[in-house]
Design an enzyme around this catalytic site. Structure first.
Site, PDB file in Angstrom:
ATOM      1  N   ASP A  12      58.099  36.789  42.475  1.00 28.57           N
ATOM      2  CA  ASP A  12      56.730  36.860  42.026  1.00 28.57           C
ATOM      3  C   ASP A  12      56.435  37.385  40.950  1.00 28.57           C
ATOM      4  OD1 ASP A  12      56.454  36.462  45.043  1.00 28.57           O
ATOM      5  OD2 ASP A  12      56.579  38.511  45.385  1.00 28.57           O
ATOM      6  N   GLY A  14      55.605  34.922  38.466  1.00 32.00           N
ATOM      7  CA  GLY A  14      54.816  33.951  37.933  1.00 32.00           C
ATOM      8  C   GLY A  14      55.773  32.789  37.447  1.00 32.00           C
ATOM      9  N   LYS A  17      53.662  29.371  37.704  1.00 35.88           N
ATOM     10  CA  LYS A  17      52.760  28.999  36.618  1.00 35.88           C
ATOM     11  C   LYS A  17      53.642  28.426  35.352  1.00 35.88           C
ATOM     12  CE  LYS A  17      50.724  30.592  32.564  1.00 35.88           C
ATOM     13  NZ  LYS A  17      49.517  31.147  31.935  1.00 35.88           N
ATOM     14  N   ASN A  37      60.848  30.370  52.364  1.00 31.61           N
ATOM     15  CA  ASN A  37      60.500  31.713  52.460  1.00 31.61           C
ATOM     16  C   ASN A  37      59.743  32.211  51.476  1.00 31.61           C
ATOM     17  OD1 ASN A  37      62.759  31.226  51.059  1.00 31.61           O
ATOM     18  ND2 ASN A  37      63.684  33.412  51.142  1.00 31.61           N
ATOM     19  N   ALA A  38      59.785  31.882  50.278  1.00 34.28           N
ATOM     20  CA  ALA A  38      58.913  32.631  49.000  1.00 34.28           C
ATOM     21  C   ALA A  38      57.969  31.375  48.695  1.00 34.28           C
ATOM     22  CB  ALA A  38      59.821  33.016  48.150  1.00 34.28           C
ATOM     23  N   HIS A  40      55.223  29.631  45.428  1.00 33.66           N
ATOM     24  CA  HIS A  40      54.661  29.699  44.175  1.00 33.66           C
ATOM     25  C   HIS A  40      53.145  29.592  44.387  1.00 33.66           C
ATOM     26  CE1 HIS A  40      58.195  29.760  42.144  1.00 33.66           C
ATOM     27  NE2 HIS A  40      58.577  28.571  42.652  1.00 33.66           N
ATOM     28  N   THR A 237      68.377  37.898  48.941  1.00 32.37           N
ATOM     29  CA  THR A 237      68.156  36.806  49.870  1.00 32.37           C
ATOM     30  C   THR A 237      69.608  36.128  50.074  1.00 32.37           C
ATOM     31  OG1 THR A 237      66.938  34.893  49.980  1.00 32.37           O
ATOM     32  CG2 THR A 237      67.654  35.203  47.759  1.00 32.37           C
ATOM     33  N   PRO A 305      50.797  42.675  51.684  1.00 32.94           N
ATOM     34  CA  PRO A 305      50.583  43.308  50.433  1.00 32.94           C
ATOM     35  C   PRO A 305      51.980  43.877  49.807  1.00 32.94           C
ATOM     36  CG  PRO A 305      49.853  44.640  52.376  1.00 32.94           C
ATOM     37  CD  PRO A 305      50.346  43.469  53.076  1.00 32.94           C
ATOM     38  N   ARG A 306      51.949  43.338  48.557  1.00 29.86           N
ATOM     39  CA  ARG A 306      53.272  43.560  47.726  1.00 29.86           C
ATOM     40  C   ARG A 306      53.537  44.965  47.454  1.00 29.86           C
ATOM     41  NH1 ARG A 306      52.575  38.210  43.996  1.00 29.86           N
ATOM     42  NH2 ARG A 306      53.382  36.719  45.882  1.00 29.86           N
ATOM     43  N   LEU A 333      50.193  39.544  31.899  1.00 31.24           N
ATOM     44  CA  LEU A 333      49.781  40.763  30.817  1.00 31.24           C
ATOM     45  C   LEU A 333      48.437  41.476  30.643  1.00 31.24           C
ATOM     46  CD1 LEU A 333      50.841  42.931  28.822  1.00 31.24           C
ATOM     47  CD2 LEU A 333      50.619  40.981  27.251  1.00 31.24           C
TER      48      LEU A 333
HETATM   49  P1  GDP Z   1      56.472  32.972  41.413  1.00 33.70           P
HETATM   50  O1  GDP Z   1      56.705  33.097  43.013  1.00 33.70           O
HETATM   51  O2  GDP Z   1      57.069  33.968  40.425  1.00 33.70           O
HETATM   52  O3  GDP Z   1      55.912  31.642  41.115  1.00 33.70           O
HETATM   53  O4  GDP Z   1      54.864  33.979  41.300  1.00 33.70           O
HETATM   54  P2  GDP Z   1      53.720  33.878  42.356  1.00 33.70           P
HETATM   55  O5  GDP Z   1      53.104  32.713  42.473  1.00 33.70           O
HETATM   56  O6  GDP Z   1      54.073  34.746  43.515  1.00 33.70           O
HETATM   57  O7  GDP Z   1      52.781  34.845  41.454  1.00 33.70           O
HETATM   58  C1  GDP Z   1      52.077  34.934  40.437  1.00 33.70           C
HETATM   59  C2  GDP Z   1      50.821  35.010  40.700  1.00 33.70           C
HETATM   60  O8  GDP Z   1      50.350  35.548  39.421  1.00 33.70           O
HETATM   61  C3  GDP Z   1      50.031  33.693  41.041  1.00 33.70           C
HETATM   62  O9  GDP Z   1      48.754  34.244  41.762  1.00 33.70           O
HETATM   63  C4  GDP Z   1      49.503  33.070  39.705  1.00 33.70           C
HETATM   64  O10 GDP Z   1      48.422  32.504  39.902  1.00 33.70           O
HETATM   65  C5  GDP Z   1      49.387  34.173  38.818  1.00 33.70           C
HETATM   66  N1  GDP Z   1      49.802  34.455  37.493  1.00 33.70           N
HETATM   67  C6  GDP Z   1      50.402  33.874  36.901  1.00 33.70           C
HETATM   68  N2  GDP Z   1      50.493  34.076  35.566  1.00 33.70           N
HETATM   69  C7  GDP Z   1      49.366  34.924  35.596  1.00 33.70           C
HETATM   70  C8  GDP Z   1      48.910  35.863  34.280  1.00 33.70           C
HETATM   71  O11 GDP Z   1      49.375  35.475  33.303  1.00 33.70           O
HETATM   72  N3  GDP Z   1      47.881  36.447  34.543  1.00 33.70           N
HETATM   73  C9  GDP Z   1      47.166  36.439  35.525  1.00 33.70           C
HETATM   74  N4  GDP Z   1      46.103  37.116  35.849  1.00 33.70           N
HETATM   75  N5  GDP Z   1      47.951  35.960  36.843  1.00 33.70           N
HETATM   76  C10 GDP Z   1      48.858  35.299  36.432  1.00 33.70           C
END
Ligand code: GDP
Length: 424
Positions: A12, A14, A17, A37-38, A40, A237, A305-306, A333
């Site tokens: 989680d 990011g 993204k 299981n996980a 994005h 995992t 909730p994480r 950030l």
């Molecule tokens: P992943 O499993 O590593 O891809 O992470 P997740 O998708 O679970 O969590 C990332 C969450 O943070 C998502 O809801 C993204 O849209 C959001 N996200 C990613 N980068 C940023 C950022 O720089 N700022 C904010 N506010 N949200 C972000």
């Protein structure tokens, strides 16, 4: 050139993204481990999507998305995800599925549920997607590869053999209904129809792609601390989350992975059980959870909730090292802009001694965080494009963490969107 995008911590961070963003320059995006299981979460011009199986590059029409042999392939989930994105207006993506990928069987999901039920209070906090039973069977050599769907006689014979063993466990350990071979066989024939258009000899395809100079991204799931060898075993995992495994889970030479982009979040979060030294609780945690990510820190798959915590330099330094990091992408950030002061975990106190090297699980469970407090910047940094335009305290936070973890932060993500990125 092959690049890997992986996580330094508990997942989680990011990664979705960052992969989505880097996919702009990529020809091929490969998932090489893990399963449904996980998830994005990706925000782009088509909307907001939670992907569990498809690589994050599916939103571009110039990319090919690949499910590598290392993935736990849940065929109905794959099929549903393809349908969902196409229904929301995304052009039909080019998808290839390795003929050596193994299939998550309906009974893997059942066994996952039954085992968590049996363990009750001592459970792993599994997402019940069948991942642990799946990988257990893979290494016990009773798993099913995608190519086996295409030889009906051999498939049926193997099913009969495997079901005998499963039924003993179902009857005597779990006291649940037995499996029926005919029903399973019919389900697998449906899976065959779903997956047939995509099946490919992926390692041969990638061998040629590398020769042709294509840009390939390997997309990791979860993070270093969930790796079965190097993570917080047994609260890990069941497949390797490390960039090195990308070579195996995609079927490419290890020396072709030229860049390892490790995604590190500006604070910590974790799901499931296990030691989490910099964890915070109560109102402090609730506020960070509410403000975190994009719309709060809740699991993309489960909505749970994480667990929240301050940035952990010990865990992140280790997480980056074990990934073989060449670049750190520092994410989310912007979320910290509300804090007057920001605590950071700079060491662990274990049995009266302060350590900065991440320990094995037994010691980790005894560790207490050593915190250092940095001043906050108290402004919204979303929309800033240049590093020099970030508030001074924000730059200090980044530079402090960079020094602590010992790997270069070359990208800073200051918002969930594709363009919310600062290169350094
Ligand atoms: P992943 O499993 O590593 O891809 O992470 P997740 O998708 O679970 O969590 C990332 C969450 O943070 C998502 O809801 C993204 O849209 C959001 N996200 C990613 N980068 C940023 C950022 O720089 N700022 C904010 N506010 N949200 C972000």
């Amino acid at each position: 050139m092959v690049k890997a995008v992986v996580g330094a911590n508990w997942g989680d961070e990011g990664k979705g993204k960052i992969t989505d963003m880097l996919s702009k320059e990529a020809d091929i995006i490969v998932r090489f481990q893990g399963g449904a299981n996980a998830g994005h979460t990706i925000v782009n011009d088509y909307g907001k999507f939670a992907l569990h199986t498809l690589p994050s590059g599916v939103f571009y029409d110039h990319t090919t998305s690949i499910i590598g042999n290392g993935v736990a392939l849940n065929i109905p989930v794959l099929f549903k995800e393809i349908k969902d994105i196409v229904d929301k207006g995304v052009p039909m993506p080019k998808i290839l599925v390795s003929d050596r990928a193994q299939i998550v069987m309906p009974y893997h999901i059942l066994f996952d549920e039954y085992e968590e039920e049996r363990l009750a209070g001592k459970s792993f906090g599994s997402t019940k997607s069948g991942i642990a039973p799946f990988y257990s069977d893979k290494y016990a050599k009773i798993g099913f590869q995608v190519n086996e769907l295409f030889d009906a006689d051999a498939l049926r014979e193997k099913l009969e053999r495997v079901v005998v063993q499963k039924n003993v466990l179902l009857e005597h350990l779990y006291h649940k209904p037995a499996l029926d071979v005919d029903e399973l066989f019919n389900t697998l024939m449906e899976y065959k129809e779903m997956v047939a258009p995509y099946v490919c000899d992926v390692s041969a395809y990638l061998y040629q792609a590398i020769k042709d100079g294509k840009n390939i991204l390997l997309e990791g799931q979860l993070g270093s601390l969930k790796d079965p060898d190097h993570g917080i075993y047994p609260m890990v995992t069941s497949s390797s989350t490390l960039a090195a495994y990308g070579a195996i889970g995609a079927g490419i030479p290890p020396y072709e992975i030229k860049k390892v982009i490790t995604v590190v979040k500006a604070y910590s979060s974790a799901v499931g059980a296990g030691a989490f030294v910099s964890e915070i609780f109560g109102e402090e945690a609730d506020e960070l959870r509410r403000r975190g990510g994009d719309g709060g820190e809740y699991g993309a798959t489960t909505g749970r909730p994480r667990r929240m915590g301050w940035f952990d330099c010990v865990a992140s330094k280790y997480g980056c090292r074990i990934q073989g990091t060449t670049d750190v992408a520092f994410t989310v950030l912007d979320v910290l802009g509300y804090l007057d002061e920001i605590p950071v975990c700079v060491g662990y106190e274990v049995d009266g001694e302060v350590i900065t090297d991440f320990p094995t699980t037994g010691k980790l469970e005894k560790a207490k965080p050593v915190l250092k407090t940095l001043p906050g910047w108290k402004t919204d940094i979303r929309g800033i494009k240049e590093y020099k335009d970030l508030p001074e305290n924000c730059r200090n936070y980044i530079e402090f963490i960079e020094e602590q973890i010992g790997f270069p932060i070359t990208m800073i993500s200051n918002g969930p969107g594709r363009n919310d990125i600062i290169y350094r």
